[in-house]
Every structure is written in structure tokens, then in C-alpha cells.
Design an enzyme around this catalytic site. Structure first.
Site, short mmCIF file in Angstrom:
data_model
loop_
_atom_site.label_atom_id
_atom_site.label_comp_id
_atom_site.label_asym_id
_atom_site.label_seq_id
_atom_site.Cartn_x
_atom_site.Cartn_y
_atom_site.Cartn_z
N CYS A 1 0.98 -1.18 0.23
CA CYS A 1 0.04 0.02 -0.03
C CYS A 1 0.83 1.23 -0.03
CB CYS A 1 -1.04 0.08 1.29
SG CYS A 1 -2.17 -1.30 1.14
N HIS B 1 -3.51 7.49 1.93
CA HIS B 1 -3.80 6.18 1.35
C HIS B 1 -5.26 5.69 1.93
CE1 HIS B 1 -4.17 1.77 0.69
NE2 HIS B 1 -3.98 1.45 2.00
N ASN C 1 -10.20 -0.23 -0.37
CA ASN C 1 -8.67 -0.12 -0.36
C ASN C 1 -8.02 -0.86 -1.68
OD1 ASN C 1 -5.82 -0.49 0.05
ND2 ASN C 1 -6.18 -1.23 2.35
#
Length: 323
Positions: free
Chosen positions: A114, A250, A280
Site C-alpha cells: 500500500c 492512502h 482499499n
């Protein structure tokens, strides 16, 4: 004069298939309310059968080129941040290079889960500052739907597929924090925390594996480390939280995003949020949010933007730039 990596264009691509939370109610003991209350996610996009990470990345790249008013011949470097490549090798970067018809320059991948896009932006900045590259196409692209355990309700409802791209271009600046472009970066990792977020398979084990996560531990590390890395990068740029126009974090979990903003002393009015629509998307989430933020009219030229992310490794970091 100081060479800076300035954002020239942005773009993104999302697969056609939209998956609302209600779809998971058919196969899991979960609900739309349960997912929203714990993550802020309402829907996400999943790649079609046969649609690969390089497909998504190429479409995002084309959107960024159009936004920048550039042709592929104007690009000399391609960096793709991804943890879900089409193949073990060659890199997704070289696949995008070929798909765009680019026969010059060089391309490669960065894998920091990520945090991958922050790592890729930092690498691109170094290439531009050193004079190695003039224009770098930086892409975050993922198909996390390919590594989900669909029986694990704590993880499979959180992730989505997508791609975002940013074109960085070399410009001369005065060497102050009034310059446009990347002003500072901060990267970190700590391999001791592998077990809280990982995929239980890989090439050497001859398995694909599934994503495994200890959600509470990830949350605890995320809030602490994201605020720390953002403050360090701001300090390096000679700026403070009060100078920030936008945080583009993020997009993993709305509770993490809110807690990090609070820890930095910033209002949610200064945060670009897309997690409700995309879930996500790992390394794709920041460039997706940058592209959406620009399209919404939120991010404008001259704005101070902080991007920060944390992912498996653990790996985390941030980039401070003036748009």
C-alpha cells in the site's frame, strides 16, 4: 536554481464492475451497515475476468497523458507500483511501456504494497533531480480481488481494483518551499511486523496465497506511523501542518484517515477521501485520489499536498509537494 519534479498530469481508471456492500451479504455473515461502520467503504470496483493489472495501468497512463497534453514519446521513464503483477516477470512497467508503444527509455516496478506509490514517487523524484530522467510516468495499479479469501469477511470486503497515474516533469525552481513540485519525501520500513499484513503464498512456495491481516494491529501502527512520517516530511520541506492545503492519504479505512488527520491537527475539510467509492486499492489508492481530487476541483495549482501511506512490510512513508 534547483531541479524539481513537478506534477504535469494525472489520470485514473476503474474497472466497469461496481460491487456494493450488499453483494457480500449473499455469501458472508456481514451487512452493508457492518462494513460501512468499520471501514467507511460503500462500494468498490473489481476487474473483469481476464483483465490484468497492466490493463488497468495502461488505461490510467493514457488518461494521465491526455490530462498533461503529452504523447508517449515525451516520456522517458515508467515506474509501476504494484503487489499484484500480471506475471512474476517481466515487470508490469515494461508491459505498460509496450502497450503504450514506447520503444525508448526504461521501465520497472516497485513493490511496497500500500506504500508502493509513495516509494515510486520518491524513486521518480530522485531520477529527475539527478538528471537521469526528464519526464516520469508513475503508476499505482492493483487487482487485489485476485488474492482475496472470499470466506474471510474481515479482509475481502475491504479491497478493490483500480489504477492511477501521475506524470512528473523536471522544472527549475528557486530552491525554496515556494517552488512547485516535490519538496520532500520520507520512507520507512520495519520487517519485524510482517505477520500483521501479508500474503501467505509466493513464487518460492509455488502458491498464490491469500491476503492475511490483523486489523487491530494494522490500525494501531497506521495512525501512529502515518502522522509521524507526514510531520517528518513537512519538517524537511520547512513547512508545518498549518501550511497544508490537502492531505491525500492512502485510502484504506475512513477511521484511520480521520484519526490521522486529528493527530496532525487538521480538519477533514482538508482531506481528499475516496475510500467510500473505491475501497482499499493498495498502491493505486493515492494516485486515484489525486486524480479524483483534481477532477473535483479540490486540488489546484500552488496547493501544498501531503500524501502518506502504510502497507505490508511494514512499509510506510510520505511525499510533500506543491501542485
Amino acid at each position: 536554481m534547483t531541479r524539481r519534479a513537478v506534477v504535469r498530469g494525472v489520470g485514473h481508471y476503474l474497472p466497469d464492475r461496481v460491487v456494493p456492500n450488499s453483494e457480500f451479504e449473499k455469501t458472508l455473515e456481514t451487512s452493508d451497515e457492518w462494513i460501512r461502520s468499520r471501514s467507511g467503504i460503500e462500494r468498490r470496483h473489481f476487474a473483469a475476468e481476464g483483465q490484468t493489472t497492466s490493463d488497468l495501468a495502461t488505461r490510467a497512463a493514457k488518461a494521465a497523458l491526455a490530462d498533461a497534453g503529452l504523447e508517449v514519446d515525451d516520456i522517458d521513464t515508467v515506474i509501476v507500483a504494484t503487489s499484484t503483477p500480471d506475471l512474476t516477470f517481466p515487470s508490469v512497467g515494461t508491459m505498460v511501456q509496450a502497450a503504450l508503444g514506447m520503444t525508448h527509455g526504461f521501465a520497472f516496478d516497485v513493490q511496497a504494497v500500500c506504500a508502493g506509490f509513495v516509494y515510486a514517487m520518491t524513486n521518480a523524484n530522485a531520477l529527475i533531480v539527478s538528471g537521469q530522467s526528464k519526464r516520469v510516468l508513475v503508476i499505482g495499479a492493483e487487482t487485489f480481488s485476485k488474492i482475496m479469501d472470499w470466506s474471510d469477511r474481515s479482509t475481502c470486503v475491504l479491497f478493490g481494483d483500480g489504477a492511477g497515474a501521475v506524470i512528473l516533469e523536471a522544472h527549475e525552481g528557486a530552491g525554496t518551499n515556494e517552488d512547485r513540485g516535490i519538496l520532500s519525501t520520507d520512507l520507512n520500513s520495519d520487517g519485524r511486523h510482517r505477520e500483521i499484513l501479508y500474503v501467505d503464498g509466493g513464487v518460492s512456495t509455488q502458491t498464490t496465497g491469500f491476503l492475511r491481516m490483523q486489523g487491530k494491529e494494522v490500525f494501531r501502527h497506521a495512525v501512529e506511523k502515518l502522522a509521524q512520517t507526514a510531520h517528518r516530511a513537512l519538517d524537511r520541506a520547512g513547512l508545518s501542518a498549518q501550511d497544508v492545503d490537502w492531505i491525500v492519504p492512502h485510502q484504506a479505512n475512513l477511521r484511520i484517515i480521520k484519526a490521522t488527520a486529528q493527530k496532525m491537527g487538521l480538519s477533514m475539510d482538508k482531506v481528499v477521501v475516496t475510500v467510500q467509492d473505491h475501497g482499499n486499492t493498495s498502491a493505486a489508492s493515492i494516485p486515484l485520489a489525486l486524480s479524483v481530487g483534481k477532477a473535483r476541483g479540490q486540488i489546484k495549482e500552488g496547493d501544498v499536498v501531503v500524501t502518506e501511506a502504510i502497507g505490508g512490510g511494514l512499509a510506510w512513508g510520505s511525499v510533500v509537494l506543491r501542485w
